[in-house]
Design a protein around this motif. Structure first.
Motif, mmCIF file in Angstrom:
data_model
loop_
_atom_site.group_PDB
_atom_site.id
_atom_site.type_symbol
_atom_site.label_atom_id
_atom_site.label_comp_id
_atom_site.label_asym_id
_atom_site.label_seq_id
_atom_site.Cartn_x
_atom_site.Cartn_y
_atom_site.Cartn_z
ATOM 1 N N THR A 23 0.857 -1.187 0.000
ATOM 2 C CA THR A 23 0.000 0.000 0.000
ATOM 3 C C THR A 23 0.889 1.230 0.000
ATOM 4 N N ALA A 130 6.862 3.990 -0.293
ATOM 5 C CA ALA A 130 6.351 2.689 0.173
ATOM 6 C C ALA A 130 7.357 1.581 -0.140
ATOM 7 N N ALA A 204 2.292 3.590 4.408
ATOM 8 C CA ALA A 204 0.861 3.280 4.275
ATOM 9 C C ALA A 204 0.196 3.382 5.641
#
Ligand SMILES: CC(C)(COP(=O)(O)OP(=O)(O)OC[C@H]1O[C@@H](n2cnc3c(N)ncnc32)[C@H](O)[C@@H]1OP(=O)(O)O)[C@@H](O)C(=O)NCCC(=O)NCCS
Length: 206
Positions: A23, A130, A204
Motif C-alpha cells: 500500500t 512505500a 501506508a
C-alpha cells in the motif's frame, strides 16, 4: 576463506515468498507486473520524456512482454524488484523499482517512471516511499538514486522521499544528446541515527 561480515539478507529471503502487494497511501497500490500490462508499457514509452530519460524505446507488445519477463526474473533471482503503481480502481500510473539489489551488502538502486497523464500528483514519491519502507523492512540498508542533473522532476522525487544528495557524478551517463552529469542521492535504513523519518508521509496508513 571465511567472511568476517555476514550477509545482510540470507539468500532466498526475497525469492522464497511471492512478491508482495504494497500500500502506497490512500487509494494507491504497488503490485507485481503481469503480461496483461504489456500494451500499457508500450503506450507509456510513446511519451518522449520517458524515452529520453530512460534511453530506450518499447515499440511492441512483444518487447514489453520481454521487459515484464525480466521484472519477474529479477524477483526470482533477487537482483531486482519492480512494481506497477496502480490506483485502487486498477489504473496503472507507472513503475517503481529496486535494481542492482545486493543482498550481501544490503544496497539497491531506486528507479521510476510515471505515465505522462499521471504526473504531478505525487504518485512517484508515494511509490518510492512505500517501496523504500518495504526494502528497509526486509533488511536492505542503503538505497541509492541516480538521476541526470537536468532532470529536475526526478530530483524532486528524491528530495520528497528523503534521499540526501551525496554528490555529482561528472559526465556519468550517456544520453541521446550526449553526456550528462548525475546526482547521486541515498537514503540509509533505520540503523541511521536520523531523528526525522523521511518516509513517514509515505508509509501506508495500515
Ligand atoms: C520524474 C517523475 C517520475 C516524477 O513523477 P511524479 O509522480 O510526477 O512526481 P511528483 O508528482 O512528485 O512531481 C515531481 C515534479 O515533477 C514536476 N511536475 C509537476 N507536474 C508535472 C506534470 N504534469 N508533468 C511533468 N512534470 C510535472 C514538478 O517539478 C514536480 O515537483 P513539485 O511537486 O515540487 O512541483 C515523472 O516526471 C516521470 O516519469 N518523468 C519521465 C521519466 C523520468 O524522468 N524518470 C526518472 C528517471 S531518473
Amino acid at each position: 576463506m571465511p567472511n568476517l561480515v555476514p550477509d545482510l539478507i540470507a539468500p532466498g529471503t526475497l525469492s522464497g515468498v511471492p512478491q508482495p502487494v504494497l500500500t502506497a497511501g490512500p487509494g494507491l497500490l504497488l503490485r507485481p507486473w503481469t503480461a496483461a500490462d504489456a500494451p500499457m508499457i508500450v503506450d507509456a514509452f510513446r511519451d518522449p520524456a520517458t524515452r529520453h530519460w530512460h534511453c530506450r524505446s518499447v515499440e511492441s507488445v512483444a518487447e514489453a512482454e520481454e521487459l515484464i519477463d525480466g521484472f519477474t526474473r529479477g524477483w526470482r533471482t533477487e537482483t531486482s524488484a519492480t512494481w506497477a503503481v496502480v490506483t485502487a480502481g486498477g489504473e496503472v500510473l507507472g513503475r517503481v523499482a529496486l535494481r542492482a539489489i545486493g543482498t550481501a551488502k544490503g544496497e539497491a538502486e531506486v528507479a521510476y517512471w510515471m505515465r505522462a497523464a499521471a504526473r504531478g500528483r505525487g504518485a512517484a514519491p508515494a511509490g518510492v516511499g512505500a517501496m523504500s519502507a518495504w526494502a528497509f523492512g526486509v533488511g536492505l540498508h542503503r538505497l541509492i538514486l541516480n538521476h541526470s542533473t537536468r532532470n529536475e522532476a526526478s530530483c524532486r522525487v528524491a528530495q520528497k522521499t528523503g534521499f540526501e544528495l551525496e554528490g555529482v557524478r561528472r559526465s556519468a551517463e550517456l544520453h541521446v544528446d550526449g553526456w550528462h552529469d548525475v546526482h547521486l542521492h541515498a537514503l540509509i535504513g533505520p540503523s541511521d541515527q536520523r531523528e526525522d523519518d523521511p518516509l513517514g508521509p509515505y508509509r501506508a496508513a495500515g
